[in-house]
Design a protein around this motif. Structure first.
Motif, PDB file in Angstrom:
ATOM      1  N   ALA A 101     -26.303 -16.939   7.999  1.00 55.68           N
ATOM      2  CA  ALA A 101     -26.581 -17.095   9.427  1.00 55.68           C
ATOM      3  C   ALA A 101     -25.391 -16.643  10.273  1.00 55.68           C
ATOM      4  N   PHE A 102     -24.191 -16.968   9.841  1.00 54.80           N
ATOM      5  CA  PHE A 102     -23.009 -16.593  10.631  1.00 54.80           C
ATOM      6  C   PHE A 102     -22.799 -15.083  10.606  1.00 54.80           C
ATOM      7  N   ARG A 103     -22.945 -14.471   9.446  1.00 56.72           N
ATOM      8  CA  ARG A 103     -22.796 -13.012   9.369  1.00 56.72           C
ATOM      9  C   ARG A 103     -23.854 -12.314  10.221  1.00 56.72           C
ATOM     10  N   SER A 104     -25.071 -12.833  10.211  1.00 55.16           N
ATOM     11  CA  SER A 104     -26.142 -12.240  11.007  1.00 55.16           C
ATOM     12  C   SER A 104     -25.865 -12.402  12.500  1.00 55.16           C
ATOM     13  N   THR A 105     -25.360 -13.569  12.879  1.00 53.10           N
ATOM     14  CA  THR A 105     -25.034 -13.813  14.285  1.00 53.10           C
ATOM     15  C   THR A 105     -23.920 -12.885  14.756  1.00 53.10           C
ATOM     16  N   ALA A 106     -22.898 -12.720  13.936  1.00 54.10           N
ATOM     17  CA  ALA A 106     -21.790 -11.827  14.297  1.00 54.10           C
ATOM     18  C   ALA A 106     -22.275 -10.395  14.452  1.00 54.10           C
ATOM     19  N   ARG A 107     -23.205  -9.978  13.596  1.00 54.50           N
ATOM     20  CA  ARG A 107     -23.757  -8.625  13.697  1.00 54.50           C
ATOM     21  C   ARG A 107     -24.506  -8.442  15.023  1.00 54.50           C
ATOM     22  N   GLU A 108     -25.194  -9.481  15.475  1.00 52.76           N
ATOM     23  CA  GLU A 108     -25.915  -9.401  16.747  1.00 52.76           C
ATOM     24  C   GLU A 108     -24.966  -9.363  17.938  1.00 52.76           C
ATOM     25  N   LEU A 109     -23.881 -10.119  17.876  1.00 49.97           N
ATOM     26  CA  LEU A 109     -23.013 -10.295  19.039  1.00 49.97           C
ATOM     27  C   LEU A 109     -21.907  -9.252  19.152  1.00 49.97           C
ATOM     28  N   LEU A 110     -21.538  -8.634  18.044  1.00 54.65           N
ATOM     29  CA  LEU A 110     -20.414  -7.695  18.058  1.00 54.65           C
ATOM     30  C   LEU A 110     -20.905  -6.251  18.085  1.00 54.65           C
ATOM     31  N   SER A 111     -20.329  -5.459  18.954  1.00 54.91           N
ATOM     32  CA  SER A 111     -20.648  -4.033  19.015  1.00 54.91           C
ATOM     33  C   SER A 111     -19.897  -3.292  17.912  1.00 54.91           C
ATOM     34  N   GLU A 112     -20.326  -2.085  17.634  1.00 50.74           N
ATOM     35  CA  GLU A 112     -19.644  -1.270  16.631  1.00 50.74           C
ATOM     36  C   GLU A 112     -18.211  -0.973  17.073  1.00 50.74           C
ATOM     37  N   GLU A 113     -18.029  -0.806  18.379  1.00 50.82           N
ATOM     38  CA  GLU A 113     -16.678  -0.539  18.890  1.00 50.82           C
ATOM     39  C   GLU A 113     -15.759  -1.730  18.659  1.00 50.82           C
ATOM     40  N   ALA A 114     -16.287  -2.942  18.848  1.00 47.32           N
ATOM     41  CA  ALA A 114     -15.478  -4.135  18.632  1.00 47.32           C
ATOM     42  C   ALA A 114     -15.073  -4.290  17.172  1.00 47.32           C
ATOM     43  N   LEU A 115     -15.916  -3.775  16.261  1.00 50.48           N
ATOM     44  CA  LEU A 115     -15.633  -3.896  14.830  1.00 50.48           C
ATOM     45  C   LEU A 115     -14.653  -2.838  14.331  1.00 50.48           C
ATOM     46  N   GLN A 116     -14.355  -1.869  15.145  1.00 52.45           N
ATOM     47  CA  GLN A 116     -13.403  -0.836  14.739  1.00 52.45           C
ATOM     48  C   GLN A 116     -12.019  -1.213  15.240  1.00 52.45           C
ATOM     49  N   PRO A 117     -11.073  -1.427  14.350  1.00 52.61           N
ATOM     50  CA  PRO A 117      -9.730  -1.823  14.806  1.00 52.61           C
ATOM     51  C   PRO A 117      -9.089  -0.728  15.641  1.00 52.61           C
ATOM     52  N   CYS A 118      -8.380  -1.156  16.656  1.00 50.79           N
ATOM     53  CA  CYS A 118      -7.710  -0.177  17.505  1.00 50.79           C
ATOM     54  C   CYS A 118      -6.310  -0.668  17.849  1.00 50.79           C
ATOM     55  N   LEU A 119      -5.448   0.257  18.114  1.00 47.03           N
ATOM     56  CA  LEU A 119      -4.080  -0.030  18.521  1.00 47.03           C
ATOM     57  C   LEU A 119      -3.986   0.337  19.999  1.00 47.03           C
ATOM     58  N   ARG A 120      -3.858  -0.674  20.839  1.00 46.40           N
ATOM     59  CA  ARG A 120      -3.825  -0.445  22.290  1.00 46.40           C
ATOM     60  C   ARG A 120      -2.387  -0.259  22.746  1.00 46.40           C
ATOM     61  N   LEU A 121      -2.090   0.931  23.218  1.00 44.60           N
ATOM     62  CA  LEU A 121      -0.729   1.304  23.616  1.00 44.60           C
ATOM     63  C   LEU A 121      -0.594   1.167  25.125  1.00 44.60           C
ATOM     64  N   ASP A 122       0.455   0.489  25.563  1.00 41.95           N
ATOM     65  CA  ASP A 122       0.598   0.170  26.983  1.00 41.95           C
ATOM     66  C   ASP A 122       1.160   1.317  27.804  1.00 41.95           C
ATOM     67  N   HIS A 123       2.047   2.117  27.201  1.00 35.93           N
ATOM     68  CA  HIS A 123       2.686   3.154  28.015  1.00 35.93           C
ATOM     69  C   HIS A 123       3.404   4.131  27.089  1.00 35.93           C
ATOM     70  N   GLU A 124       3.343   5.412  27.447  1.00 40.81           N
ATOM     71  CA  GLU A 124       4.142   6.398  26.720  1.00 40.81           C
ATOM     72  C   GLU A 124       5.567   6.358  27.253  1.00 40.81           C
ATOM     73  N   LEU A 125       6.511   6.185  26.346  1.00 43.59           N
ATOM     74  CA  LEU A 125       7.906   6.015  26.736  1.00 43.59           C
ATOM     75  C   LEU A 125       8.755   7.004  25.949  1.00 43.59           C
ATOM     76  N   ALA A 126       9.373   7.927  26.657  1.00 41.20           N
ATOM     77  CA  ALA A 126      10.250   8.905  26.012  1.00 41.20           C
ATOM     78  C   ALA A 126      11.597   8.270  25.681  1.00 41.20           C
ATOM     79  N   PHE A 127      12.244   8.788  24.645  1.00 43.43           N
ATOM     80  CA  PHE A 127      13.559   8.274  24.271  1.00 43.43           C
ATOM     81  C   PHE A 127      14.544   8.365  25.439  1.00 43.43           C
ATOM     82  N   THR A 128      14.382   9.367  26.278  1.00 46.08           N
ATOM     83  CA  THR A 128      15.304   9.544  27.417  1.00 46.08           C
ATOM     84  C   THR A 128      15.176   8.411  28.435  1.00 46.08           C
ATOM     85  N   ASP A 129      14.057   7.665  28.399  1.00 45.91           N
ATOM     86  CA  ASP A 129      13.846   6.584  29.362  1.00 45.91           C
ATOM     87  C   ASP A 129      14.330   5.229  28.860  1.00 45.91           C
TER      88      ASP A 129
END
Length: 606
Positions: free
Chosen positions: A474-502
């Motif tokens: 039941a829990f696995r089925s519920t999670a499948r209903e509530l979670l999108s495919e995008e949510a199930l794909q791990p992602c690394l959220r980067l806040d800002h591009e920072l050059a070494f010079t900065d």
């Protein structure tokens, strides 16, 4: 934090109090492992907001465009709100009587003190619970009270105001006023039993209320109304009660500010959002930890090798786990005694015992995690399964929440872990990922459970062993209903591009003004592209890598914790990294900690 620099950033060196020892060559490392999925994650670079033409004149507030962009994402409406965020002050704390039913709670507590009633403080066995009890005990004793302290037995009685713990409390301590801390909001039947025995009950809690509330004198819970303090944990609510008591009946000799060490410990360890007043309480509380006169906390800091300035990670990964260890494996009494004792020998003994129990907890956790992953890997299919449920007889219930957290990091799936005793009675803990409200998901599986409760991202439950398979499906089925495919794909959220010079000391000063980092205010994750090693990395402790990196004509030293576990692709690389202050040879440096590394390619969001 103590690492903050008051006033405008300058380009001179930091004062010694700013820096902290964090070299990998010593014993000072305390790092939470990154997700196993990091190398397979999508890298998503945040878009660059338009800073000009907004209601806030960012160039007048902040000397760093990068920091201004990070601040602009926090939704500030005016420059004054930005100023409050960058420079937290105790004077900005609001009236404690804004919390629901605070007036009733204060009146009843003062009446009990005046009438010399038997007051029992009934707590929880985690850090939030024991720090709450310690703070309220010291407050009431300052008023001349002599409260009794009661902690439930985790294994025998379970969490909070259980029928078993209430009966033991009534038998042993015969309260006239019982103050339940970090529990009680949903304890309708148990409070009714107390009322029948002539006991008044006050609840100080932050857990989400259910449809029916218990019959209490007062329930001081910010989630009862839209009061704006829903981020407080229980020790924060106790602090508010103490403030309200002092406003009503001042005690000039009682310094509530010095007790913020307890508030910071409980707030960070309970992983509540570090926003609003929590930010002030933790920032100032960390300063109080650094100069605490609490002998037990001093001994614990010594044994955990924690030195000023105190950062949330010191609490979350060193002090908190040791204070939690006793309650996870047996009873939290030792942790509470450690915080309250004034005897140096007892403090040293208790700190050593908590350290020993924490090592034991780690061993038990490691064994269960290994057994759970072995079970999961036999069946888990990332393309099919949206959640993980694991259980077995003999798994210690005190560490299942930590095991669930590790499983979430490893598989990027909501995870429920359940341990069953010899009678088939199971207790479990769950942790979630973004996109799944764990309590909502469990409510859909309630017919398989004896009870459940918790938060959006963490929950506890009880069930019978014969219902395990039905619940898991039941829990696995519920999670499948509530979670999108995008949510199930791990992602690394980067806040800002920072050059070494900065990257320089000036930038680090602005970066540190975003402290304290934690839930609700994560440490920025930066991105640098087309980076190359100058020489092969040096291996430390057979698992960490130390790099000398080059981007253009700029070189930087970087540490990649547990980097040996990842196969390095051919350079050039993209790196995701965080920054912190580091001291080496008496000089303050900007340290770069690599979180992830990959062959150079375009980020989503470029």
């Amino acid at each position: 934090m103590q690492s903050r620099v008051e006033g405008e950033p300058r380009s001179e060196k930091f004062p010694p109090s700013f820096t902290r020892q964090s070299r990998v060559d010593g014993d000072q490392i305390s790092v939470e492992p990154s997700s196993t999925f990091t190398r397979q994650s999508r890298w998503i670079l945040a878009s660059r907001e338009e800073l000009n033409g907004t209601a806030i004149a960012w160039s007048e507030i902040c000397g760093s465009e990068c920091i201004a962009r990070l601040l602009s994402r926090k939704g500030f409406r005016c420059a004054e709100e930005v100023e409050v965020f960058l420079r937290p002050r105790l004077s900005a704390l609001s009236d404690p009587f804004l919390l629901p039913q605070m007036g009733d709670a204060v009146s009843r507590v003062l009446s009990a003190l005046d009438q010399h009633e038997r007051i029992v403080l009934f707590g929880d066995y985690d850090v939030d619970g024991v720090t709450s009890l310690a703070l309220l005990d010291e407050m009431l004793r300052a008023y001349g009270g002599a409260p009794e302290l009661f902690l439930p037995l985790r294994i025998e009685e379970g969490y909070g105001l259980s029928r078993e713990s209430v009966e033991r409390c009534l038998e042993q301590q015969q309260p006239q006023l019982l103050i339940a801390v970090d529990c009680g909001t949903s304890s309708v039947n148990e409070v009714a039993i107390l009322n029948e025995r002539g006991v008044d009950v006050i609840v100080l809690d932050h857990h989400k209320p259910k449809a029916q509330l218990p019959g209490c004198v007062a329930i001081v819970n910010p989630k009862l109304t839209a009061c704006g303090f829903e981020y407080l944990c229980s020790v924060g609510i106790v602090f508010k009660l103490c403030h309200a008591l002092l406003k009503t009946r001042p005690l000039p000799e009682f310094d509530l500010k010095s007790h913020l060490d307890l508030v910071a410990l409980g707030t960070v360890a309970d992983i509540v959002p570090l926003r609003g007043e929590n930010r002030v309480l933790v920032q100032r509380g960390a300063i109080e930890i650094a100069r605490t006169s609490r002998i037990g906390l001093k001994k614990l800091m010594e044994i955990a090798r924690v030195h000023p300035p105190i950062l949330p990670e010191d609490i979350g990964y060193r002090l908190g786990p040791r204070l939690n260890a006793a309650g996870r494996l047996s009873t939290a009494e030792k942790s509470l005694r450690l915080l309250l004792t004034q005897d140096e020998n007892e403090a040293a003994m208790l700190a050593a015992e908590l350290d020993r129990q924490n090592r034991e907890r780690q061993e038990v956790e490691t064994q269960i995690f290994a057994a759970a992953t072995e079970k999961i890997d036999m069946e888990f299919n990332a393309a099919r399964d949206a959640a993980i449920v694991a259980g077995a007889r003999g798994w210690h219930p005190g560490v299942l929440g930590i095991v669930a957290s590790r499983l979430v990091r490893k598989y990027h799936r909501p995870a429920i872990v359940i341990g069953f005793d010899e009678n088939g009675v199971g207790k479990g803990s769950g942790r979630s990922i973004e996109g799944l409200n764990l309590v909502e998901a469990l409510s859909r599986c309630a017919d398989s459970l004896d009870k459940y409760g918790g938060h959006e991202m963490a929950a506890g439950l009880a069930m019978r062993e014969e219902n395990f398979d039905r619940f898991a499906e039941a829990f696995r089925s519920t999670a499948r209903e509530l979670l999108s495919e995008e949510a199930l794909q791990p992602c690394l959220r980067l806040d800002h591009e920072l050059a070494f010079t900065d990257i320089d000391i000036e930038f680090l000063r602005w970066h540190e003004m975003l402290q304290p980092f934690g839930n609700g205010n994560p440490q920025p994750l930066f991105f640098a592209r087309e980076v190359e090693p100058v020489v092969p990395p040096r291996v430390v402790k057979e698992k960490h890598l130390i790099f000398r990196l080059r981007q253009g004509d700029r070189h930087r030293r970087a540490v990649y914790f547990d980097g040996m576990a990842n196969q390095l692709p051919p350079p050039p690389w993209d790196i995701a990294f965080r920054l912190r202050a580091d001291e080496y040879g008496g000089e303050t440096l900007v340290a770069m900690h690599i979180e992830a590394l990959r062959a150079t390619e375009r980020c989503q969001g470029d």
